[in-house]
Motif scaffolding. Structure first.
Motif, mmCIF file in Angstrom:
data_model
loop_
_atom_site.group_PDB
_atom_site.id
_atom_site.type_symbol
_atom_site.label_atom_id
_atom_site.label_comp_id
_atom_site.label_asym_id
_atom_site.label_seq_id
_atom_site.Cartn_x
_atom_site.Cartn_y
_atom_site.Cartn_z
ATOM 1 N N VAL B 63 0.819 -1.190 0.000
ATOM 2 C CA VAL B 63 0.000 0.000 0.000
ATOM 3 C C VAL B 63 0.874 1.269 0.000
ATOM 4 C CG1 VAL B 63 -1.808 1.222 1.254
ATOM 5 C CG2 VAL B 63 -1.754 -1.276 1.261
ATOM 6 N N ILE B 64 1.979 1.182 0.741
ATOM 7 C CA ILE B 64 2.832 2.362 0.879
ATOM 8 C C ILE B 64 3.388 2.811 -0.471
ATOM 9 C CG2 ILE B 64 4.984 3.220 1.899
ATOM 10 C CD1 ILE B 64 4.370 1.218 4.237
ATOM 11 N N GLN B 65 3.881 1.842 -1.235
ATOM 12 C CA GLN B 65 4.517 2.199 -2.516
ATOM 13 C C GLN B 65 3.546 2.918 -3.470
ATOM 14 O OE1 GLN B 65 4.039 0.548 -5.675
ATOM 15 N NE2 GLN B 65 5.567 1.832 -6.697
ATOM 16 N N PRO B 66 2.376 2.328 -3.772
ATOM 17 C CA PRO B 66 1.493 3.041 -4.719
ATOM 18 C C PRO B 66 0.967 4.364 -4.167
ATOM 19 C CG PRO B 66 0.415 1.077 -3.862
ATOM 20 C CD PRO B 66 1.842 1.013 -3.424
ATOM 21 N N LEU B 67 0.745 4.431 -2.855
ATOM 22 C CA LEU B 67 0.256 5.692 -2.300
ATOM 23 C C LEU B 67 1.290 6.793 -2.463
ATOM 24 C CD1 LEU B 67 -1.717 4.779 0.965
ATOM 25 C CD2 LEU B 67 -2.591 5.626 -1.228
ATOM 26 N N THR B 68 2.542 6.462 -2.169
ATOM 27 C CA THR B 68 3.609 7.447 -2.306
ATOM 28 C C THR B 68 3.705 7.914 -3.752
ATOM 29 O OG1 THR B 68 4.740 6.076 -0.696
ATOM 30 C CG2 THR B 68 5.993 7.888 -1.641
ATOM 31 N N THR B 69 3.700 6.924 -4.671
ATOM 32 C CA THR B 69 3.784 7.284 -6.093
ATOM 33 C C THR B 69 2.591 8.141 -6.497
ATOM 34 O OG1 THR B 69 4.702 5.074 -6.353
ATOM 35 C CG2 THR B 69 4.295 6.301 -8.363
ATOM 36 N N SER B 143 -0.920 -8.746 -4.416
ATOM 37 C CA SER B 143 -0.508 -7.371 -4.231
ATOM 38 C C SER B 143 -1.496 -6.428 -4.935
ATOM 39 C CB SER B 143 0.905 -7.232 -4.797
ATOM 40 O OG SER B 143 1.206 -5.909 -5.065
ATOM 41 N N TYR B 144 -1.925 -6.850 -6.134
ATOM 42 C CA TYR B 144 -2.877 -6.029 -6.885
ATOM 43 C C TYR B 144 -4.179 -5.858 -6.116
ATOM 44 C CZ TYR B 144 -6.281 -4.694 -10.441
ATOM 45 O OH TYR B 144 -7.262 -4.056 -11.128
ATOM 46 N N LEU B 145 -4.669 -6.964 -5.545
ATOM 47 C CA LEU B 145 -5.951 -6.895 -4.837
ATOM 48 C C LEU B 145 -5.872 -5.985 -3.617
ATOM 49 C CD1 LEU B 145 -7.226 -10.568 -5.184
ATOM 50 C CD2 LEU B 145 -8.035 -8.508 -6.364
ATOM 51 N N ILE B 146 -4.738 -6.031 -2.919
ATOM 52 C CA ILE B 146 -4.571 -5.148 -1.762
ATOM 53 C C ILE B 146 -4.581 -3.690 -2.226
ATOM 54 C CG2 ILE B 146 -2.980 -4.452 0.082
ATOM 55 C CD1 ILE B 146 -2.026 -7.367 0.157
ATOM 56 N N GLN B 147 -3.878 -3.420 -3.323
ATOM 57 C CA GLN B 147 -3.825 -2.052 -3.844
ATOM 58 C C GLN B 147 -5.190 -1.608 -4.349
ATOM 59 O OE1 GLN B 147 -0.592 -1.458 -6.564
ATOM 60 N NE2 GLN B 147 0.857 -2.539 -5.260
ATOM 61 N N LEU B 148 -5.883 -2.558 -4.987
ATOM 62 C CA LEU B 148 -7.215 -2.229 -5.500
ATOM 63 C C LEU B 148 -8.155 -1.888 -4.343
ATOM 64 C CD1 LEU B 148 -8.941 -2.194 -8.139
ATOM 65 C CD2 LEU B 148 -9.677 -4.505 -7.535
ATOM 66 N N GLY B 149 -8.044 -2.657 -3.270
ATOM 67 C CA GLY B 149 -8.870 -2.407 -2.085
ATOM 68 C C GLY B 149 -8.615 -1.009 -1.543
ATOM 69 N N THR B 150 -7.344 -0.633 -1.451
ATOM 70 C CA THR B 150 -6.987 0.697 -0.976
ATOM 71 C C THR B 150 -7.577 1.774 -1.888
ATOM 72 O OG1 THR B 150 -4.919 -0.330 -0.371
ATOM 73 C CG2 THR B 150 -5.033 2.061 -0.168
#
Lengths: 421, 292
Positions: B63-69, B143-150
């Motif tokens: 979650v941290i990586q895509p949020l930062t980006t 990893s995708y599903l966690i990011q999608l959830g976020t």
């Protein structure tokens, strides 16, 4: 099943490897090769030294040159041969890790190959998790592993650490766990590479027992090994590979015996007529081994003699002291000994030809290759040293109690032990 | 000796395993692949579990990586350069693109190391080699599903805060099809690269960099209509097979029209890449153990 029935059929299997640089290491190299080919020039990346090896052909190397054999159901076949004879290539082909250049191999039933124990273990996962992973890598499905889990854990003998990550295991524990998984595979055909050479004596006995069970249950085993002890105690039939071909195929005793006796490293006699090593005053004439076993195969328990014949041409004054050094395959001097060890101090080798003899006792040398260096001293100075004399190999064909591996150490004398309380 | 009996059984059906020099590439043994499905599941588990042992934040890193980006892009490209569309919160615009791109990039980057990274395993034991890249595509999905959830949480927040006419399209239910398209495109390119890296290690270094470059030639950074004044650049973007996928992802979340022509192009490229990938992969898996 009483009648024999072929489960492995290997026909004219050949495998060619490219020598030296395999392909281009980079695209640039590949372009150079392509350009050279277009202009009809030889491959610029192939090393130019022209080895005269039988297996070599231009820029290629034939690791297998037409291997054929059949294996019957329930047979335990040993595959032996020196390094480079093609054993590992054959194993890799039959295990489907690589493919043949020519020829076919056909097999009936489920095949498992064990070229290594614990393949695919992940250090971060626990022993239990790794049992599942390793089992799946070897072709077991989940329900099968579920069913055998308790048995596997019990066999490995590391029940208390089964939920610890394997990175905290000792190498012995990893091997035990790996073998425990492998031992519970139920293939019709099992291909094994010297996995028995690991673990302690008790565990080896367990493994061997398990392999015997496997064989008695009618399964077929192909066993590749350097260890003649385990080949002899396991196999019914042996194939000897030499220079990529089947050199001999027959009953275990016969093949192993011929194999052990065939070593070209054995040089039991060296005689010099002209150009004898030495100084003008002293020439070495002959070095030979004597008192060898009738079949010429020296085993660890055999005693034998080293004879040294030399000619004193001019050392009138002072004494000449012959000595031998025994060097092992790693060129480590195992020991040295001179006539001073046991001959009368008054013994003199005056002008003329002499022959001395030294006995190497049994139960002293460990398994391996050895050569003898002969040295002469005159008035405390080394005057002659010749390394190119006799060479021999010491074998182990007898089992040491429950132990199947090689004994540790440069030498393996039998020492006196006593119980004191 | 028993030539007669073997002669009588010359039919291939009797032998369960036949090892021969050539095997046509299209004889992809799906039955065998299916037999090893437990291995696939275990490899996925291994990837996920082993990745987070001895990390403090564990899966939070997803979650941290895509949020930062996302915040970086929203600030630089959205606020400073003004590239994001005016009717949409920049955070949503960028995150929707980044999450999708991350999955595609993750699959390529990981599967491209199939051979080089698993040399030890593959040179010791046989199993259908394709299980390894397939397991990577699946474990990247976690990893995708966690990011999608976020993303969905943030999306929901903005949506109920009030929106300027954007909202989910009825095609949102087709999102899994887009994910499958990305997975196959990533997998196909990944196995193609992995097959080539066994011979040319140079390519290994190129992959990470190349994928990054490809992202700048996709609508992750800006909507395509910003490019209408530079036709050659627009064409370049449209040649990127990921462009229609990113566009379609945004279309289903924000209710834009879907570019079916573009998606057809992507699907075509995916099939092509997959076929070429399978072909080279098959060639390499048979000789791979001789090279490494």
């Amino acid at each position: 099943m009483s009648t024999a029935h072929t489960v492995v059929e290997v026909r004219d299997l050949r495998k060619r490897y490219r020598l030296g640089v395999i392909g281009g290491a980079t695209l640039g190299d590949e372009l150079k090769v392509l350009l050279a080919r277009l202009r009809g020039r030889p491959n610029p990346l192939v090393p130019l030294d022209g080895g005269m090896d039988a297996q070599r052909e231009g820029e290629h190397f034939w690791a297998l040159r037409g291997v054929s054999f059949d294996v019957q159901e329930g047979e335990i076949l040993g595959i032996i041969g020196k390094n480079g004879a093609g054993k590992s290539t054959l194993l890799k082909l039959l295990s489907r890790i690589t493919t043949p250049t020519e020829g076919t191999a056909r097999m009936k039933g489920r095949v498992s190959s064990l070229l290594e124990v614990g393949t695919g273990f992940n250090p971060e996962l626990t022993g239990r998790e790794n049992i599942y992973l390793n089992g799946a890598v070897l072709g077991m499905d989940r329900s099968e592993i579920d069913r055998k889990l308790d048995e596997i854990i019990a066999f490995s003998g590391i029940k208390h650490h089964i939920d610890t990550p394997t990175k905290r295991y000792s190498s012995g524990m990893k091997v035990r766990l790996g073998f425990a998984v492998a031992a519970h595979l139920e293939p019709e055909i099992m291909i094994i590479d010297e996995v028995l050479a690991v673990g302690d004596a008790e565990f080896q006995r367990k493994c061997l027992g398990k392999m015997k069970d496997v064989a008695e249950s009618g399964r077929t085993v192909l066993f590749v090994s350097h260890n003649m002890v385990s080949v002899k105690s396991l196999c019914d039939r042996v194939i000897w590979l030499k220079d990529g071909k089947v050199h001999m195929d027959g009953p275990t005793e016969e093949v192993v015996h011929t194999y052990l006796g065939s070593y070209t490293t054995m040089r039991s006699r060296v005689i010099w007529d002209e150009e004898a090593p030495g100084v003008p005053e002293l020439k070495l004439r002959e070095v030979r081994l004597d008192g060898l076993p009738a079949d010429g195969v020296i085993t660890t328990s055999d005693a034998f003699q080293v004879h040294v014949r030399f000619e004193n041409l001019g050392f009138g004054e002072g004494e000449v002291v012959p000595a031998i050094h025994l060097l092992n395959g790693d060129d480590v001097v195992v020991m040295g000994s001179s006539v001073r060890d046991s001959l009368e101090p008054t013994t003199r080798f005056m002008v003329g030809t002499h022959e001395v003899c030294c006995t190497i006792p049994g139960d002293l040398l460990n398994v391996g290759e050895y050569r003898i260096l002969v040295q002469f001293a005159h008035q405390g100075k080394v005057v002659l040293r010749e390394a190119g004399t006799v060479a021999f190999e010491v074998h182990s064909t007898k089992r040491q109690g429950a132990w199947f591996g090689q004994r540790v150490g440069v030498v393996r004398p039998k020492l006196e032990w006593a119980v004191l309380g | 000796m028993n030539a007669g009996s073997t002669g009588a059984r010359r039919t291939e059906g009797d032998w369960s395993i036949v090892i021969r020099p050539e095997q046509p590439w299209w004889r992809l043994d799906l039955k065998e692949f299916w037999r090893y499905r437990d291995l696939l599941v275990l490899l996925v588990r291994r990837d996920i579990v082993a990745q987070y042992k001895q990390t403090v934040l564990g899966p939070l890193w997803h979650v941290i990586q895509p949020l930062t980006t996302t915040f970086t892009f929203a600030f630089i490209f959205g606020k400073a350069a003004g590239l994001s569309p005016p009717d949409l919160p920049p955070v949503l615009f960028y995150m929707s693109g980044i999450v999708a791109w991350n999955y595609f990039a993750g699959v390529i980057n990981r599967t491209s190391k199939t051979f080089v990274g698993n040399a030890n395993l593959m040179s010791k034991v046989y199993f259908p080699r394709l299980v390894v890249p397939a397991s990577m595509a699946v474990s990247s999905l976690v990893s995708y599903l966690i990011q999608l959830g976020t993303f969905l949480i943030i999306y929901g927040y903005y949506f109920f805060q009030g929106n300027d006419g954007w909202g989910p399209s009825p095609w949102l239910f087709a999102l899994p099809a887009l994910v499958a398209l990305m997975a196959l495109l990533g997998l196909g390119s990944g196995i193609l690269v992995s097959s080539m890296t066994t011979k040319y290690r140079d390519l290994g270094f190129l992959v990470g960099f190349g994928v990054q470059m490809l992202m700048y030639a996709s609508p992750v950074i800006m909507p395509l209509d910003r490019l209408s004044r530079i036709p050659w650049l627009l064409t370049l973007f449209k040649l990127n097979p990921m462009t229609p996928v990113i566009e379609a992802t945004r279309a289903v979340f924000f209710g834009y029209p879907i570019d079916w022509g573009g998606l057809t192009y992507s699907a075509g490229v995916t099939v092509g890449v997959m076929l070429i990938g399978l072909m080279t992969f098959h060639r390499v898996e048979r000789s791979f153990a001789d090279i490494v």
